[in-house]
Design an enzyme around this catalytic site. Structure first.
Site, short mmCIF file in Angstrom:
data_model
loop_
_atom_site.label_atom_id
_atom_site.label_comp_id
_atom_site.label_asym_id
_atom_site.label_seq_id
_atom_site.Cartn_x
_atom_site.Cartn_y
_atom_site.Cartn_z
CB SER A 1 -0.93 0.00 1.22
OG SER A 1 -0.20 -0.17 2.42
CG HIS B 1 -0.90 3.91 4.27
ND1 HIS B 1 -1.36 3.32 5.42
CD2 HIS B 1 -0.50 2.89 3.47
CE1 HIS B 1 -1.26 2.01 5.31
NE2 HIS B 1 -0.73 1.72 4.14
#
Length: 290
Positions: free
Chosen positions: A41, A271
């Site tokens: 990811s 993230h």
């Protein structure tokens, strides 16, 4: 030599030089072969607009897409996928009963000129680490409860997980070379997630003050392992950590390139946001030019 002849000769020579320069520049602007991006990811860019693959939460503004556009490769395939591990390089990746991605190595072929790999975080349990440490911080925000959890009994469980992941990364790199023997192979590390020079920002981000240094050193250990495996397997390591220091989860919106538990810009928790992916692209492009 008459002036007219001399002028024509000068034009001809100048034209030839311009053609040679243009040809050389074209060769630089259009690297030979296809670019293939593999990874998890941190590569795919979950929730960053525009999402082009909802099963893998893949963005067209992730660092591979930005680099492919900047470098002008003859072809581009991004098969990165959220939650991917080294196992998903050779097997299909499923979300429950639904297959969301085929084996990523299937995208690597003999005509590739560049392959990048960003993997390892999920092998050591990235999501569970964040969940565990966030929960533990509520019991002792000024202590180091998460560190105690992962080092109980005198064994650092995360360090052991990193060591166990190393040969898996090496095996993936060897498989890439077998499938694309002419390709340049780069291993892309992870950016700076937690503050480099402080003990965090609890309760803004739920990591206990005493755990920040442990988790920071764990990420650095993971990046060091990736660099070592790259060096041992004829690949180049791309450092995205150094250039992202000061843009961690504790920074203000606009300065942070890594979103926190509650993202303030489109991105998954803990993230990179679009700025973070752009910073990783710059690091990759600098490595390609080295």
């Amino acid at each position: 030599m008459p002036n007219a002849v001399r002028a024509r000769a000068t034009v001809a020579v100048g034209g030839a030089l311009l053609l040679a320069v243009a040809t050389a520049n074209a060769a630089v602007a259009a690297p030979p072969g296809k670019y293939v991006s593999l990874g998890d990811s941190y590569v795919s860019g979950p929730l960053i607009p525009d999402q082009v693959n909802l099963g893998c939460l893949r963005s067209d503004q992730n660092y591979p897409s930005l680099t492919a556009a900047a470098e002008g490769f003859s072809g581009f395939a991004d098969v990165s996928c959220g939650a991917a591990t080294t196992d998903d390089m050779t097997q299909s990746q499923a979300d429950g009963p639904i297959v969301v991605n085929g084996p990523q190595l299937n995208a690597v072929t003999s005509d590739d000129g560049l392959v990048t790999l960003g993997i390892g975080g999920n092998d050591i349990g990235f999501i569970s680490i964040i969940a565990t440490c966030a929960g533990e911080s509520l019991t002792n925000p000024f202590g180091s409860p998460c560190t105690a959890h992962y080092t109980a009994g005198g064994t650092d469980q995360l360090a052991a997980a990193i060591d166990a992941t190393a040969p898996k990364v090496g095996a993936v790199l060897q498989a890439i070379h077998q499938r694309a023997p002419q390709a340049r192979v780069l291993v892309v590390g992870y950016p700076d997630i937690l503050p480099e020079y402080s003990n965090g920002c609890w309760p803004l981000e739920p990591i206990a003050y005493g755990d920040v240094s442990y988790l920071r050193s764990t990420e650095k250990r993971l990046n060091s392992m990736l660099a070592e495996e790259a060096a041992a397997n004829n690949a180049q390591y791309v450092d995205t950590y150094t250039s992202t220091i000061g843009h961690d989860v504790c920074q203000a919106p606009g300065t942070k390139w890594i979103e926190g538990l509650v993202p303030l810009a489109p991105a998954a928790p803990f993230h990179p946001n679009a700025q973070g992916e752009a910073a990783m692209a710059r690091a990759l492009e600098a490595a390609l030019g080295s």
